[in-house]
Write an enzyme that holds these catalytic residues in place. Sequence first.
Site, mmCIF file in Angstrom:
data_model
loop_
_atom_site.group_PDB
_atom_site.id
_atom_site.type_symbol
_atom_site.label_atom_id
_atom_site.label_comp_id
_atom_site.label_asym_id
_atom_site.label_seq_id
_atom_site.Cartn_x
_atom_site.Cartn_y
_atom_site.Cartn_z
ATOM 1 N N LYS A 1 0.769 -1.332 0.103
ATOM 2 C CA LYS A 1 0.152 -0.068 0.018
ATOM 3 C C LYS A 1 0.808 1.217 -0.144
ATOM 4 C CE LYS A 1 -3.899 -2.330 2.130
ATOM 5 N NZ LYS A 1 -4.638 -2.784 3.287
ATOM 6 N N GLN B 1 -4.893 -1.599 9.695
ATOM 7 C CA GLN B 1 -4.656 -2.797 9.014
ATOM 8 C C GLN B 1 -5.166 -3.809 9.896
ATOM 9 O OE1 GLN B 1 -3.501 -3.435 5.655
ATOM 10 N NE2 GLN B 1 -4.236 -5.674 5.741
ATOM 11 N N ASP C 1 -11.373 2.797 3.963
ATOM 12 C CA ASP C 1 -11.738 1.694 3.794
ATOM 13 C C ASP C 1 -12.990 1.259 3.759
ATOM 14 O OD1 ASP C 1 -9.266 -0.606 3.767
ATOM 15 O OD2 ASP C 1 -9.045 -0.237 5.727
#
Length: 284
Positions: free
Chosen positions: A53, A97, A120
Amino acid sequence: MTAKILDGNALSAKLRESLRHRAAELAAQGHRPGLAVILVGENPASQVYVRNKIKACEAVGVHSERYEFPADTPPQKVLDRIAALNADPKIHGILVQLPLPAQFDEDEVLEAVSPEKDVDGFHAENVGLLAQGNPRFISCTPYGVMEMLGAEGISLRGKEAVVVGRSNIVGKPMTLLLIGASATVTVCHSQTKDLAFHTRRADILVAAVGKPKMITGDMVKPGAVVIDVGINRLPDGKLCGDVDFESAKEVASLITPVPGGVGPMTITMLLANTIESADRAAGK
Ligand code: GUN
Protein backbone atom coordinates in the site's frame (compact mmCIF):
# COMPACT_ATOMS: atom_id res chain seq x y z
CA MET A 1 -14.55 -23.33 -23.38
CA THR A 2 -11.49 -21.70 -21.86
CA ALA A 3 -12.27 -18.52 -19.98
CA LYS A 4 -10.86 -15.09 -20.70
CA ILE A 5 -8.56 -14.14 -17.84
CA LEU A 6 -9.28 -10.76 -16.24
CA ASP A 7 -5.96 -9.02 -15.73
CA GLY A 8 -6.17 -6.93 -12.56
CA ASN A 9 -2.60 -5.69 -12.99
CA ALA A 10 -3.34 -4.21 -16.42
CA LEU A 11 -6.57 -2.54 -15.32
CA SER A 12 -4.86 -1.24 -12.17
CA ALA A 13 -2.01 0.25 -14.19
CA LYS A 14 -4.51 2.11 -16.35
CA LEU A 15 -6.50 3.42 -13.39
CA ARG A 16 -3.36 4.35 -11.44
CA GLU A 17 -2.14 6.45 -14.36
CA SER A 18 -5.28 8.57 -14.17
CA LEU A 19 -5.06 8.67 -10.36
CA ARG A 20 -1.47 9.92 -10.65
CA HIS A 21 -2.73 12.85 -12.72
CA ARG A 22 -5.47 13.67 -10.23
CA ALA A 23 -3.00 13.51 -7.33
CA ALA A 24 -0.58 15.82 -9.17
CA GLU A 25 -3.35 18.29 -9.88
CA LEU A 26 -4.39 18.36 -6.23
CA ALA A 27 -0.76 18.70 -5.12
CA ALA A 28 -0.29 21.65 -7.48
CA GLN A 29 -3.23 23.35 -5.74
CA GLY A 30 -1.67 22.70 -2.31
CA HIS A 31 -3.85 19.70 -1.47
CA ARG A 32 -1.55 16.72 -1.91
CA PRO A 33 -3.56 13.61 -0.97
CA GLY A 34 -2.27 11.83 2.16
CA LEU A 35 -2.84 8.34 3.56
CA ALA A 36 -1.87 7.09 7.03
CA VAL A 37 -1.51 3.35 7.55
CA ILE A 38 -1.52 1.83 11.03
CA LEU A 39 -0.09 -1.63 11.58
CA VAL A 40 -0.14 -3.32 14.99
CA GLY A 41 1.88 -6.49 15.53
CA GLU A 42 4.02 -8.62 13.26
CA ASN A 43 1.49 -10.54 11.13
CA PRO A 44 3.62 -11.34 8.04
CA ALA A 45 0.72 -11.10 5.56
CA SER A 46 -0.29 -7.71 7.02
CA GLN A 47 3.31 -6.51 6.75
CA VAL A 48 3.33 -7.38 3.04
CA TYR A 49 -0.06 -5.70 2.45
CA VAL A 50 1.05 -2.52 4.23
CA ARG A 51 4.34 -2.41 2.33
CA ASN A 52 2.45 -2.74 -0.97
CA LYS A 53 0.00 0.00 0.00
CA ILE A 54 2.82 2.41 0.87
CA LYS A 55 4.66 1.58 -2.37
CA ALA A 56 1.49 2.19 -4.39
CA CYS A 57 1.07 5.60 -2.72
CA GLU A 58 4.59 6.56 -3.71
CA ALA A 59 3.99 5.47 -7.31
CA VAL A 60 0.93 7.72 -7.76
CA GLY A 61 2.21 10.68 -5.74
CA VAL A 62 0.05 10.20 -2.63
CA HIS A 63 1.79 11.25 0.58
CA SER A 64 1.93 8.31 3.00
CA GLU A 65 2.69 7.88 6.67
CA ARG A 66 3.21 4.51 8.29
CA TYR A 67 2.67 3.94 12.01
CA GLU A 68 3.82 0.62 13.43
CA PHE A 69 3.10 -0.59 16.94
CA PRO A 70 4.32 -3.74 18.71
CA ALA A 71 1.74 -6.50 19.25
CA ASP A 72 1.43 -5.77 23.00
CA THR A 73 0.57 -2.07 22.54
CA PRO A 74 -2.25 -0.84 24.83
CA PRO A 75 -5.27 0.01 22.63
CA GLN A 76 -5.38 3.59 23.97
CA LYS A 77 -2.05 4.35 22.30
CA VAL A 78 -3.47 3.44 18.91
CA LEU A 79 -6.69 5.35 19.62
CA ASP A 80 -4.59 8.43 20.49
CA ARG A 81 -2.72 8.14 17.19
CA ILE A 82 -6.02 7.86 15.30
CA ALA A 83 -7.33 10.97 17.07
CA ALA A 84 -4.20 12.90 16.04
CA LEU A 85 -4.56 11.73 12.42
CA ASN A 86 -8.26 12.63 12.40
CA ALA A 87 -7.20 16.21 13.17
CA ASP A 88 -4.26 16.32 10.74
CA PRO A 89 -5.08 18.27 7.56
CA LYS A 90 -2.26 16.53 5.62
CA ILE A 91 -4.07 13.20 6.03
CA HIS A 92 -7.18 12.40 3.98
CA GLY A 93 -7.30 8.66 4.55
CA ILE A 94 -6.64 6.50 7.63
CA LEU A 95 -6.33 2.75 7.33
CA VAL A 96 -5.94 0.39 10.28
CA GLN A 97 -4.65 -2.91 8.94
CA LEU A 98 -6.70 -5.86 10.17
CA PRO A 99 -6.59 -8.20 11.99
CA LEU A 100 -5.62 -6.48 15.25
CA PRO A 101 -4.11 -8.35 18.23
CA ALA A 102 -6.51 -9.95 20.72
CA GLN A 103 -6.51 -7.12 23.32
CA PHE A 104 -8.13 -4.78 20.76
CA ASP A 105 -11.84 -4.32 20.22
CA GLU A 106 -11.74 -4.03 16.43
CA ASP A 107 -15.08 -2.24 16.22
CA GLU A 108 -13.95 0.37 18.75
CA VAL A 109 -10.84 1.09 16.69
CA LEU A 110 -12.69 1.26 13.37
CA GLU A 111 -15.32 3.59 14.86
CA ALA A 112 -12.54 5.88 16.14
CA VAL A 113 -11.49 6.71 12.58
CA SER A 114 -13.25 9.82 11.31
CA PRO A 115 -15.91 8.64 8.82
CA GLU A 116 -14.65 11.43 6.51
CA LYS A 117 -11.21 9.74 6.41
CA ASP A 118 -12.36 6.12 6.50
CA VAL A 119 -10.98 5.13 3.09
CA ASP A 120 -11.49 1.42 3.92
CA GLY A 121 -15.24 2.06 4.23
CA PHE A 122 -15.38 0.07 7.49
CA HIS A 123 -16.93 2.72 9.79
CA ALA A 124 -20.55 1.95 10.69
CA GLU A 125 -21.66 5.27 9.21
CA ASN A 126 -20.07 4.41 5.86
CA VAL A 127 -21.46 0.86 5.91
CA GLY A 128 -24.89 2.39 6.57
CA LEU A 129 -24.54 4.86 3.70
CA LEU A 130 -23.57 2.01 1.37
CA ALA A 131 -26.56 -0.03 2.55
CA GLN A 132 -28.80 2.93 1.75
CA GLY A 133 -27.35 3.10 -1.76
CA ASN A 134 -25.66 6.43 -1.10
CA PRO A 135 -22.01 5.47 -0.44
CA ARG A 136 -19.32 7.86 0.82
CA PHE A 137 -16.44 5.33 0.78
CA ILE A 138 -16.86 1.84 -0.68
CA SER A 139 -14.59 -0.80 0.84
CA CYS A 140 -11.72 -1.36 -1.50
CA THR A 141 -11.97 -5.03 -2.50
CA PRO A 142 -15.67 -5.07 -3.50
CA TYR A 143 -15.16 -1.66 -5.14
CA GLY A 144 -12.32 -3.16 -7.18
CA VAL A 145 -14.51 -6.11 -8.20
CA MET A 146 -17.21 -3.72 -9.44
CA GLU A 147 -14.59 -1.78 -11.44
CA MET A 148 -13.37 -5.01 -13.05
CA LEU A 149 -16.91 -6.02 -14.01
CA GLY A 150 -17.61 -2.52 -15.33
CA ALA A 151 -14.40 -2.44 -17.38
CA GLU A 152 -15.51 -5.67 -19.09
CA GLY A 153 -18.92 -4.16 -19.82
CA ILE A 154 -20.68 -6.87 -17.84
CA SER A 155 -24.27 -5.95 -17.15
CA LEU A 156 -25.52 -7.10 -13.74
CA ARG A 157 -29.18 -6.17 -14.09
CA GLY A 158 -31.37 -9.21 -13.44
CA LYS A 159 -28.35 -11.57 -13.29
CA GLU A 160 -28.01 -14.29 -10.69
CA ALA A 161 -25.06 -13.35 -8.48
CA VAL A 162 -23.79 -15.67 -5.76
CA VAL A 163 -21.40 -14.39 -3.10
CA VAL A 164 -19.60 -17.07 -1.11
CA GLY A 165 -18.55 -15.50 2.21
CA ARG A 166 -20.28 -13.00 4.49
CA SER A 167 -17.37 -11.03 5.97
CA ASN A 168 -17.67 -7.34 6.78
CA ILE A 169 -14.63 -6.64 4.58
CA VAL A 170 -15.83 -8.37 1.41
CA GLY A 171 -18.98 -10.51 1.46
CA LYS A 172 -21.42 -8.02 2.96
CA PRO A 173 -20.36 -4.89 1.02
CA MET A 174 -20.05 -6.98 -2.17
CA THR A 175 -23.64 -8.10 -1.66
CA LEU A 176 -24.83 -4.51 -1.20
CA LEU A 177 -23.05 -3.36 -4.36
CA LEU A 178 -24.47 -6.22 -6.44
CA ILE A 179 -27.98 -5.48 -5.17
CA GLY A 180 -27.38 -1.81 -6.02
CA ALA A 181 -26.52 -2.90 -9.57
CA SER A 182 -29.86 -4.79 -9.76
CA ALA A 183 -28.47 -8.33 -9.62
CA THR A 184 -30.42 -11.04 -7.77
CA VAL A 185 -28.01 -11.95 -4.99
CA THR A 186 -27.61 -15.12 -2.94
CA VAL A 187 -25.12 -15.11 -0.05
CA CYS A 188 -23.57 -18.46 0.94
CA HIS A 189 -21.49 -19.10 4.06
CA SER A 190 -20.12 -21.83 6.31
CA GLN A 191 -23.62 -22.98 7.32
CA THR A 192 -25.00 -23.15 3.76
CA LYS A 193 -26.36 -26.67 3.23
CA ASP A 194 -25.66 -27.35 -0.44
CA LEU A 195 -23.07 -24.85 -1.65
CA ALA A 196 -22.72 -26.33 -5.14
CA PHE A 197 -26.49 -26.09 -5.70
CA HIS A 198 -26.20 -22.32 -5.31
CA THR A 199 -22.88 -21.74 -7.08
CA ARG A 200 -24.08 -23.69 -10.16
CA ARG A 201 -26.90 -21.16 -10.58
CA ALA A 202 -24.55 -18.17 -10.59
CA ASP A 203 -24.05 -15.98 -13.64
CA ILE A 204 -21.63 -14.01 -11.47
CA LEU A 205 -19.82 -16.01 -8.79
CA VAL A 206 -17.75 -14.18 -6.17
CA ALA A 207 -15.62 -16.36 -3.88
CA ALA A 208 -14.49 -14.67 -0.66
CA VAL A 209 -14.04 -17.32 2.01
CA GLY A 210 -10.31 -17.79 2.52
CA LYS A 211 -10.24 -21.53 1.74
CA PRO A 212 -7.76 -22.58 -0.95
CA LYS A 213 -9.34 -23.91 -4.17
CA MET A 214 -12.68 -24.71 -2.52
CA ILE A 215 -14.72 -23.72 -5.61
CA THR A 216 -14.03 -26.34 -8.27
CA GLY A 217 -14.99 -26.37 -11.94
CA ASP A 218 -17.95 -28.70 -11.37
CA MET A 219 -19.47 -26.02 -9.07
CA VAL A 220 -19.41 -23.37 -11.81
CA LYS A 221 -22.21 -22.71 -14.32
CA PRO A 222 -20.96 -22.91 -17.92
CA GLY A 223 -20.23 -19.37 -19.15
CA ALA A 224 -20.25 -17.81 -15.66
CA VAL A 225 -18.08 -14.88 -14.59
CA VAL A 226 -15.89 -16.09 -11.71
CA ILE A 227 -14.34 -13.54 -9.36
CA ASP A 228 -11.81 -14.94 -6.91
CA VAL A 229 -11.18 -12.71 -3.91
CA GLY A 230 -9.21 -15.30 -1.91
CA ILE A 231 -5.49 -14.95 -1.28
CA ASN A 232 -4.23 -18.15 0.35
CA ARG A 233 -0.69 -19.35 0.85
CA LEU A 234 -0.08 -23.01 0.10
CA PRO A 235 2.47 -25.11 2.03
CA ASP A 236 4.92 -24.72 -0.89
CA GLY A 237 4.77 -20.92 -0.46
CA LYS A 238 2.74 -20.28 -3.62
CA LEU A 239 -0.37 -18.12 -3.57
CA CYS A 240 -3.73 -19.43 -4.66
CA GLY A 241 -7.32 -18.26 -4.55
CA ASP A 242 -10.56 -19.72 -3.22
CA VAL A 243 -11.26 -21.02 -6.73
CA ASP A 244 -9.54 -24.00 -8.31
CA PHE A 245 -8.37 -21.96 -11.29
CA GLU A 246 -7.37 -24.87 -13.52
CA SER A 247 -10.75 -26.60 -13.46
CA ALA A 248 -12.90 -23.44 -13.23
CA LYS A 249 -11.29 -21.74 -16.24
CA GLU A 250 -12.50 -24.59 -18.45
CA VAL A 251 -16.13 -23.82 -17.53
CA ALA A 252 -16.30 -20.05 -16.94
CA SER A 253 -16.39 -17.36 -19.63
CA LEU A 254 -14.35 -14.89 -17.54
CA ILE A 255 -12.19 -15.56 -14.50
CA THR A 256 -9.79 -13.60 -12.27
CA PRO A 257 -6.44 -15.20 -11.47
CA VAL A 258 -4.63 -15.22 -8.09
CA PRO A 259 -2.26 -13.47 -7.94
CA GLY A 260 -2.85 -10.68 -10.46
CA GLY A 261 -6.65 -10.45 -10.34
CA VAL A 262 -8.61 -8.70 -7.61
CA GLY A 263 -5.55 -8.12 -5.35
CA PRO A 264 -4.00 -5.21 -7.26
CA MET A 265 -7.45 -3.65 -7.71
CA THR A 266 -7.94 -3.50 -3.92
CA ILE A 267 -4.92 -1.25 -3.54
CA THR A 268 -5.90 0.83 -6.57
CA MET A 269 -9.32 1.55 -5.05
CA LEU A 270 -7.66 2.52 -1.76
CA LEU A 271 -5.71 5.14 -3.72
CA ALA A 272 -8.92 6.21 -5.48
CA ASN A 273 -10.72 6.63 -2.15
CA THR A 274 -7.82 8.62 -0.70
CA ILE A 275 -7.71 10.96 -3.70
CA GLU A 276 -11.51 11.30 -3.61
CA SER A 277 -11.25 12.24 0.07
CA ALA A 278 -8.59 14.85 -0.72
CA ASP A 279 -10.84 16.21 -3.46
CA ARG A 280 -13.65 16.63 -0.94
CA ALA A 281 -11.33 18.26 1.61
CA ALA A 282 -10.24 20.68 -1.11
CA GLY A 283 -13.90 21.59 -1.53
CA LYS A 284 -14.37 20.10 -5.00
N1 GUN B 1 -7.08 -6.97 6.18
C1 GUN B 1 -7.44 -7.74 5.13
N2 GUN B 1 -7.99 -6.97 4.17
C2 GUN B 1 -7.99 -5.72 4.62
C3 GUN B 1 -8.43 -4.47 4.07
O1 GUN B 1 -8.96 -4.36 2.95
N3 GUN B 1 -8.23 -3.39 4.86
C4 GUN B 1 -7.67 -3.47 6.08
N4 GUN B 1 -7.55 -2.37 6.77
N5 GUN B 1 -7.26 -4.59 6.61
C5 GUN B 1 -7.43 -5.70 5.88
